[in-house]
Design a protein around this motif. Structure first.
Motif: not given
Length: 184
Positions: A47-69
């Motif tokens: 359980a401790h080993k599993l908690n260490l692997t879960l306690a990591q940052p998982v970075i992601g991104s999103d990119c959109k091109l949208e029309p605006r007034v």
């Protein structure tokens, strides 16, 4: 005459046999308790080993091109805006984020590099300032699919280990079929 409180001697079990049975019961109890303790400790380690692997940052991104007034007084005039956001879906916040977001376009006047400096990135997404593709020529080129747009995100950040930085890279391209940015 007084009643006799003598007990009848047991011919089959004497004191040494009872002593041996007590020693055997104690040893059996000690062995079973030891095995249960080892099993519990091994579960705790997993359980401790599993908690260490879960306690990591998982970075992601999103990119959109949208029309605006652009202006409420001119609702017929729209411009395209590029919106880039960073997120962290891990259990641990990423710290000391440093990098850039490079935007390249076939219309070179719209090329730019946005620096990224953040102290922490938790589970709330961070949105970079929306980048406008202003002008009628680029707006018409995007609508007709005669333009290419690339976005490259390069980041370094620290997670659980503060000694070695982790890296995150993402590349997005404008897709004419989807009329939006697609991660490659």
């Amino acid at each position: 005459m007084r009643p006799s409180y003598r007990t009848m001697p047991n011919r089959y079990v004497d004191d040494s046999t009872w002593f041996a049975a007590g020693v055997m019961a104690t040893l059996l109890y000690t062995y079973v308790t030891n095995r249960i303790g080892r099993f519990t400790i091994s579960l705790g380690r997993k359980a401790h080993k599993l908690n260490l692997t879960l306690a990591q940052p998982v970075i992601g991104s999103d990119c959109k091109l949208e029309p605006r007034v652009v202006s409420p007084s001119r609702p017929d005039v729209t411009r395209f805006f590029l919106i880039v956001s960073l997120n962290n879906t891990g259990d641990l916040a990423a710290t000391k984020l440093k990098g850039n977001c490079a935007i390249t376009c076939s219309e070179s006047t719209h090329n730019r590099t946005l620096p990224i400096f953040l102290d922490t990135l938790g589970n709330i997404p961070y949105q970079l300032e929306p980048q406008e593709f202003g002008g009628n020529a680029i707006t018409q080129a995007i609508r007709s699919g005669q333009v290419w747009i690339n976005v490259d995100i390069d980041l370094e950040f620290f997670g659980f280990d503060d000694k070695a930085p982790e890296k995150y890279r993402a590349h997005y391209e404008y897709s004419h079929q989807h009329h939006n940015m697609i991660r490659k």
